[in-house]
Design an enzyme around this catalytic site. Structure first.
Site, PDB file in Angstrom:
ATOM      1  N   ARG A 123       3.217   6.632   8.640  1.00  0.00           N
ATOM      2  CA  ARG A 123       2.906   5.544   8.074  1.00  0.00           C
ATOM      3  C   ARG A 123       3.254   5.513   6.412  1.00  0.00           C
ATOM      4  NH1 ARG A 123       0.788   8.826   4.700  1.00  0.00           N
ATOM      5  NH2 ARG A 123       0.157   7.067   3.424  1.00  0.00           N
ATOM      6  N   GLY A 124       2.466   4.769   5.527  1.00  0.00           N
ATOM      7  CA  GLY A 124       3.068   4.618   4.190  1.00  0.00           C
ATOM      8  C   GLY A 124       4.492   3.642   4.099  1.00  0.00           C
ATOM      9  N   GLN A 149      -6.814   9.144   4.502  1.00  0.00           N
ATOM     10  CA  GLN A 149      -5.507   9.539   4.019  1.00  0.00           C
ATOM     11  C   GLN A 149      -5.549  10.424   2.587  1.00  0.00           C
ATOM     12  OE1 GLN A 149      -6.121   6.428   5.068  1.00  0.00           O
ATOM     13  NE2 GLN A 149      -4.524   5.377   5.928  1.00  0.00           N
ATOM     14  N   ASP A 162       2.382  -1.295  -0.782  1.00  0.00           N
ATOM     15  CA  ASP A 162       3.013  -1.746   0.382  1.00  0.00           C
ATOM     16  C   ASP A 162       3.782  -3.065   0.204  1.00  0.00           C
ATOM     17  OD1 ASP A 162       0.494   0.104   1.376  1.00  0.00           O
ATOM     18  OD2 ASP A 162       1.788  -0.399   2.977  1.00  0.00           O
ATOM     19  N   ASN A 174      -1.878  -2.654  -1.779  1.00  0.00           N
ATOM     20  CA  ASN A 174      -1.951  -1.230  -1.587  1.00  0.00           C
ATOM     21  C   ASN A 174      -3.511  -0.869  -0.563  1.00  0.00           C
ATOM     22  OD1 ASN A 174      -0.614   1.359  -1.685  1.00  0.00           O
ATOM     23  ND2 ASN A 174      -2.355   1.728  -3.084  1.00  0.00           N
ATOM     24  N   LYS A 175      -3.430   0.221  -0.400  1.00  0.00           N
ATOM     25  CA  LYS A 175      -4.612   0.602   0.638  1.00  0.00           C
ATOM     26  C   LYS A 175      -5.883   0.112  -0.027  1.00  0.00           C
ATOM     27  CE  LYS A 175      -4.597   2.467   3.538  1.00  0.00           C
ATOM     28  NZ  LYS A 175      -4.611   1.729   4.917  1.00  0.00           N
TER      29      LYS A 175
HETATM   30  O1  MRU Z   1      -2.226   2.479   6.081  1.00  0.00           O
HETATM   31  P1  MRU Z   1      -1.235   3.334   5.221  1.00  0.00           P
HETATM   32  O2  MRU Z   1      -1.600   4.809   5.345  1.00  0.00           O
HETATM   33  O3  MRU Z   1       0.226   3.001   5.839  1.00  0.00           O
HETATM   34  O4  MRU Z   1      -1.337   2.862   3.974  1.00  0.00           O
HETATM   35  C1  MRU Z   1      -0.429   3.438   2.745  1.00  0.00           C
HETATM   36  C2  MRU Z   1      -0.534   2.993   1.495  1.00  0.00           C
HETATM   37  O5  MRU Z   1      -1.255   2.164   1.237  1.00  0.00           O
HETATM   38  C3  MRU Z   1       0.564   3.501   0.646  1.00  0.00           C
HETATM   39  O6  MRU Z   1      -0.241   3.679  -0.749  1.00  0.00           O
HETATM   40  C4  MRU Z   1       1.635   2.911   0.396  1.00  0.00           C
HETATM   41  O7  MRU Z   1       2.103   2.615   1.873  1.00  0.00           O
HETATM   42  C5  MRU Z   1       2.774   3.404  -0.440  1.00  0.00           C
HETATM   43  S1  MRU Z   1       3.197   4.851   0.181  1.00  0.00           S
HETATM   44  C6  MRU Z   1       4.581   5.317  -0.929  1.00  0.00           C
END
Ligand code: MRU
Length: 353
Positions: free
Chosen positions: A46-47, A196, A237, A247-248
């Site tokens: 993820r990320g 996370q 994202d 973002n998250k």
């Molecule tokens: O749902 P996830 O865990 O993939 O979400 C990740 C995020 O929101 C991160 O902040 C984003 O991808 C940046 S990672 C460098």
């Protein structure tokens, strides 16, 4: 880093299964695109940048599994696998960016040997991975200059080595500041519903000897109100042409309370996370995930069975709430529309080589 988020090993993709952290450090060996797609959907990997890297290796894997086919059939299979990967998660633009980059090679390949096509695709996937490591390094270097010699920094979700090919974006800034001998303390919210922050960021920072304090997401306003946070850095994202940031989920309320308490709010992201085809955050597709994620905690049901759930995985922070965007090109400032247009070209990401 004392772990390997993703690598190509023995003609397979080896990923650290992030669903199992922090209790178990288990590596998955992925040999089919179907299994990779599942791992992305389930958040084993993820990320945004890490998803892009996984997609690159996924196309390489597809071509490895098609090596013995006649070129026309191999191409059809690879293009079909690209479509499977495209449908995994809608928000992180790095996924689509990496798939387009790989697809272009497939489309333009005029040779007759599927084995040769695999060789080229594998090299490109490796390059995407290597480039991301370098992007993280530069983001860290640019961002560290913003950090006072003693700082309490709040972040959200996980934008570290677990989410990228290098030492991370938001956490990369923190590691770079630490390397410069600055005294850093990190505050992280749990990041409901998949934790996370609680599961991954605490583990990653603990592994890298960075002091960290965990709070429930709803305690963040109290910390800011009490003046205990010097600045906030989060990942992204997808960033629109006007600087709106997806973002998250929970990033937007954090930006709102930062504004209320006059705390600087930075976003750290590489060029590959910008989507210049969209004007604003309103155009960013926001992933909605299964209601079970909210109706349970650590696999224990916590709600009546029949209740309604709304479970968006991301939110959009309007650009006016953002102090600056830390990129590999430097720290972009307002007006973002202008600075993004001037400095960002995701198709032109190069390493220092
Ligand atoms: O749902 P996830 O865990 O993939 O979400 C990740 C995020 O929101 C991160 O902040 C984003 O991808 C940046 S990672 C460098």
């Amino acid at each position: 880093m004392r772990f390997n988020t993703i690598e190509w090993k023995n003609n397979s993709i080896r990923i650290l299964d992030q669903r199992e952290l922090p209790l178990k450090e288990i590596y998955l060996e992925i040999r089919t695109v179907k299994k990779l797609a599942n791992s992305i959907k389930r958040l084993s990997i993820r990320g945004a940048p890490a998803i892009g890297i996984a997609a690159g290796y996924g196309v390489a894997l597809s071509s490895f599994n098609s090596k013995s086919l006649e070129i026309k059939k191999a191409k059809i299979r690879i293009l079909n696998d690209i479509e499977i990967l495209r449908k995994t998660r809608p928000t992180a633009v790095n996924l689509f960016w990496a798939l387009e980059r790989m697809k272009e090679i497939v489309d333009e390949y005029k040779g007759r040997e599927a084995k040769r096509l695999h060789h080229i695709l594998f090299k490109e996937a490796k390059k995407i991975h290597k480039e991301d490591k370098e992007l993280c390094r530069r983001i860290g270097k640019n961002g560290a200059q913003l950090i006072p010699s003693k700082a309490n920094i709040m972040t959200h979700c996980n934008a570290g080595a677990l989410a990228t090919g290098g030492w991370g974006t938001a956490l990369g800034v923190i590691y770079a500041a630490k390397k410069m001998r600055k005294t850093i303390h990190v505050y992280i919210g749990e990041t409901r519903p998949l934790l996370q922050g609680a599961r991954l960021t605490t583990w990653e920072l603990w592994k890298n000897d960075v002091p960290v304090t965990l709070v429930v997401d709803s305690a963040r306003a109290t910390l800011l109100k009490e003046g205990r946070i010097d600045l906030i850095i989060v990942g992204a994202d997808r960033i629109a042409s006007n600087g709106d940031v997806a973002n998250k989920i929970g990033t937007y309320p954090l930006a709102l309370i930062a504004k209320r308490h006059r705390v600087d709010f930075y976003v750290a992201a590489p060029s590959t996370t910008f989507d210049l085809s969209i004007k604003s955050g309103a155009e960013i597709p926001i992933e909605e995930r299964d209601e079970e994620e909210v109706k349970s905690f650590s696999r224990i049901i916590t709600t009546p069975d029949s209740i309604n759930v709304f479970n968006p995985a991301f939110d959009v922070t309007p650009n006016e709430l953002i102090t600056g965007i830390i990129t590999e090109k430097g720290v972009l400032r307002k007006p973002f529309k202008k600075s993004i247009k001037r400095y960002i070209n995701p198709n032109n990401v190069k390493t220092t080589e």
